[in-house]
Design a protein around this motif. Structure first.
Motif, PDB file in Angstrom:
ATOM      1  N   PRO A  35     -26.969 -75.788 -34.145  1.00  0.00           N
ATOM      2  CA  PRO A  35     -26.644 -75.216 -35.462  1.00  0.00           C
ATOM      3  C   PRO A  35     -25.589 -76.068 -36.173  1.00  0.00           C
ATOM      4  O   PRO A  35     -24.761 -76.719 -35.527  1.00  0.00           O
ATOM      5  CB  PRO A  35     -26.089 -73.828 -35.110  1.00  0.00           C
ATOM      6  N   PRO A  36     -25.593 -76.061 -37.516  1.00  0.00           N
ATOM      7  CA  PRO A  36     -24.708 -76.967 -38.264  1.00  0.00           C
ATOM      8  C   PRO A  36     -23.225 -76.703 -38.064  1.00  0.00           C
ATOM      9  O   PRO A  36     -22.409 -77.618 -38.266  1.00  0.00           O
ATOM     10  CB  PRO A  36     -25.114 -76.735 -39.725  1.00  0.00           C
ATOM     11  N   GLU A  37     -22.839 -75.494 -37.655  1.00  0.00           N
ATOM     12  CA  GLU A  37     -21.413 -75.210 -37.490  1.00  0.00           C
ATOM     13  C   GLU A  37     -20.774 -75.970 -36.337  1.00  0.00           C
ATOM     14  O   GLU A  37     -19.539 -75.975 -36.177  1.00  0.00           O
ATOM     15  CB  GLU A  37     -21.179 -73.705 -37.301  1.00  0.00           C
ATOM     16  N   PHE A  38     -21.574 -76.658 -35.526  1.00  0.00           N
ATOM     17  CA  PHE A  38     -21.020 -77.431 -34.417  1.00  0.00           C
ATOM     18  C   PHE A  38     -20.719 -78.882 -34.803  1.00  0.00           C
ATOM     19  O   PHE A  38     -20.392 -79.704 -33.953  1.00  0.00           O
ATOM     20  CB  PHE A  38     -21.961 -77.393 -33.215  1.00  0.00           C
ATOM     21  N   SER A  39     -20.784 -79.175 -36.081  1.00  0.00           N
ATOM     22  CA  SER A  39     -20.538 -80.531 -36.558  1.00  0.00           C
ATOM     23  C   SER A  39     -19.217 -81.140 -36.074  1.00  0.00           C
ATOM     24  O   SER A  39     -19.185 -82.328 -35.715  1.00  0.00           O
ATOM     25  CB  SER A  39     -20.588 -80.555 -38.090  1.00  0.00           C
ATOM     26  N   PRO A  40     -18.106 -80.376 -36.012  1.00  0.00           N
ATOM     27  CA  PRO A  40     -16.843 -80.998 -35.576  1.00  0.00           C
ATOM     28  C   PRO A  40     -16.875 -81.543 -34.149  1.00  0.00           C
ATOM     29  O   PRO A  40     -16.018 -82.363 -33.789  1.00  0.00           O
ATOM     30  CB  PRO A  40     -15.827 -79.854 -35.696  1.00  0.00           C
ATOM     31  N   TRP A  41     -17.838 -81.096 -33.353  1.00  0.00           N
ATOM     32  CA  TRP A  41     -17.841 -81.481 -31.935  1.00  0.00           C
ATOM     33  C   TRP A  41     -18.986 -82.415 -31.559  1.00  0.00           C
ATOM     34  O   TRP A  41     -19.154 -82.738 -30.394  1.00  0.00           O
ATOM     35  CB  TRP A  41     -17.879 -80.216 -31.075  1.00  0.00           C
ATOM     36  N   LEU A  42     -19.774 -82.808 -32.535  1.00  0.00           N
ATOM     37  CA  LEU A  42     -20.899 -83.706 -32.251  1.00  0.00           C
ATOM     38  C   LEU A  42     -20.462 -85.137 -32.477  1.00  0.00           C
ATOM     39  O   LEU A  42     -19.918 -85.477 -33.529  1.00  0.00           O
ATOM     40  CB  LEU A  42     -22.084 -83.362 -33.152  1.00  0.00           C
ATOM     41  N   SER A  43     -20.702 -86.009 -31.480  1.00  0.00           N
ATOM     42  CA  SER A  43     -20.270 -87.398 -31.581  1.00  0.00           C
ATOM     43  C   SER A  43     -21.308 -88.319 -30.955  1.00  0.00           C
ATOM     44  O   SER A  43     -21.755 -88.085 -29.823  1.00  0.00           O
ATOM     45  CB  SER A  43     -18.922 -87.594 -30.874  1.00  0.00           C
ATOM     46  N   ALA A  44     -21.661 -89.364 -31.681  1.00  0.00           N
ATOM     47  CA  ALA A  44     -22.603 -90.351 -31.151  1.00  0.00           C
ATOM     48  C   ALA A  44     -22.004 -91.133 -29.996  1.00  0.00           C
ATOM     49  O   ALA A  44     -22.735 -91.743 -29.210  1.00  0.00           O
ATOM     50  CB  ALA A  44     -23.031 -91.302 -32.266  1.00  0.00           C
ATOM     51  N   GLY A  45     -20.684 -91.131 -29.872  1.00  0.00           N
ATOM     52  CA  GLY A  45     -20.032 -91.851 -28.781  1.00  0.00           C
ATOM     53  C   GLY A  45     -19.842 -91.043 -27.526  1.00  0.00           C
ATOM     54  O   GLY A  45     -19.169 -91.492 -26.595  1.00  0.00           O
TER      55      GLY A  45
END
Length: 394
Positions: A35-45
């Protein structure tokens, strides 16, 4: 790599195999959708989810695991040593491999305490939620999110089964003060070609989904299926599951203190009627429009247990009649069914249907004993049973 839209977030990676029969010459594109609200914790690294997702596959293939991202120091240490120590003892065809990746700084959460529960609406996870709500845990121990995963016990190709599950989980969440978090992944499309989900990869796959949003939770509970006195090597185990955690998130193997009948008795309490009404134990996929088919081994076994505690008629998600003859024809897995059938046998009363069920269960246990002996399990055949008084609910 990450992708974002108004409706979802995607974490993905291209997975290359030296062993070409797994996926051919082209890479497999592994992805997780949140879900979009998890944006702060998503990282490509963040390489953590791919360690959990692919270490078992690499060990089964005998290929070193290369990840072009940083991994938590704690997870890296466990994946390079203890997890491989355990898996090579449990599975003769697993080989030790090297883990090639960066080791980053510990990712410590900077937010309020939050806990999740992998929630399938089954007996094990429903019991964990009921136990957590009973007595009102302190704030930092309270389960906040019910994590529903599409692509695991419900495959992507039968995605029409997932919305009714989410709707049922929303009813549970509304009654218990939780939030539903739906996650989708295609992980099993490739791992099922190499490792068995139930006996080898269950907890690792679940852990990979929350490691992809590392920092969103302090802890995530993974419901136990077996008791402390009935443990054996498998895809989920209290020895192994916590090793998939990082400095920021703990994986909690939860529920080994209770057998399946103990859990059923808890769910039969009127306090947890919403869990009983939305109970989902069926994962056969035989009827894609059915919430529970009512005919598979797991459905029938659960129906017998609910009847034994006087709750089958109150369970809106399962039929109220039991086909005794059908029970006799299911394939046996002694390591799973010995304890399950003995618990049912001990819980039965002495009316006509109970006596018929007792006869079938005793036959099943004798077959389990014979099959168990053949594979090295120490199993005693059941003694002829005398009438048993029905045990009261909790």
């Amino acid at each position: 790599m990450t992708e974002a839209s108004d409706r979802s977030l995607i974490l993905r990676a291209d997975v290359h195999f030296e062993t070409h029969w797994v996926w051919g010459d082209e890479p497999f594109r592994l992805w997780y959708r949140y879900p979009p609200e998890f944006s702060p914790w998503l990282s490509a690294g963040n390489g953590d989810p791919f360690v959990a997702a692919l270490l078992g596959v690499a060990m089964r293939l005998g290929e070193d695991l290369h990840i072009d991202a940083d991994v938590s120091p704690r997870l890296h240490r466990h994946a390079a040593t203890t997890i491989q120590d355990i898996w090579t003892r449990w599975h003769a065809d697993f080989q030790r491999v090297r883990l090639h990746c960066g080791v980053g700084a510990p990712r410590m959460p900077e937010r309020e305490h939050r806990r999740g529960l992998f929630f399938s609406l089954g007996v094990d996870s429903a019991y964990c939620l009921a136990k957590n709500r009973h007595g009102g845990p302190v704030v930092e121990d309270r389960i906040d999110d019910l994590i529903m995963i599409e692509g695991f016990d419900v495959y992507l190709w039968e995605s029409e089964r997932f919305p009714p599950m989410v709707a049922a989980a929303e009813r549970v969440a509304a009654a218990t003060g939780a939030r539903v978090v739906p996650v989708t992944t295609n992980l099993r499309e490739v791992t099922d070609r190499v490792v068995d989900w139930v006996t080898m990869h269950f907890a690792a796959g679940l852990a990979s989904t929350v490691l992809g949003i590392g920092g969103a939770y302090d802890a995530v509970h993974l419901a136990a299926s077996f008791t402390y006195d009935n443990l054996f090597p498998g895809g989920s185990h209290p020895l192994l599951d916590p090793l998939w955690g990082t400095e920021g998130v703990t994986i909690v193997h939860d529920g080994c203190e209770a057998g399946r009948m103990d859990k059923i008795r808890v769910l039969a309490d009127p306090e947890y009627q919403v869990l009983l009404d939305n109970l989902r134990v069926c994962n056969t996929g035989e009827l894609t429009d059915a919430y529970n088919c009512g005919h598979c081994e797991k459905c029938v076994r659960t129906m017998i247990a609910l009847r034994a505690v006087g709750a089958l008629d109150r369970c809106a998600s399962l039929p109220s009649t039991i086909d005794v003859e059908r029970l006799a024809g299911f394939p046996l897995r002694p390591e799973y069914h010995i304890t399950a059938y003995q618990e049912l046998l001990d819980a039965l009363g002495d009316d006509e249907l109970d006596r018929r069920l007792r006869g079938v269960l005793e036959d099943r246990l004798r077959l389990c004993a014979e099959a168990g002996t053949a594979i090295g399990l120490q199993v005693a055949a059941p003694e002829p049973a005398s009438p048993v008084v029905r045990r009261p609910g909790r």
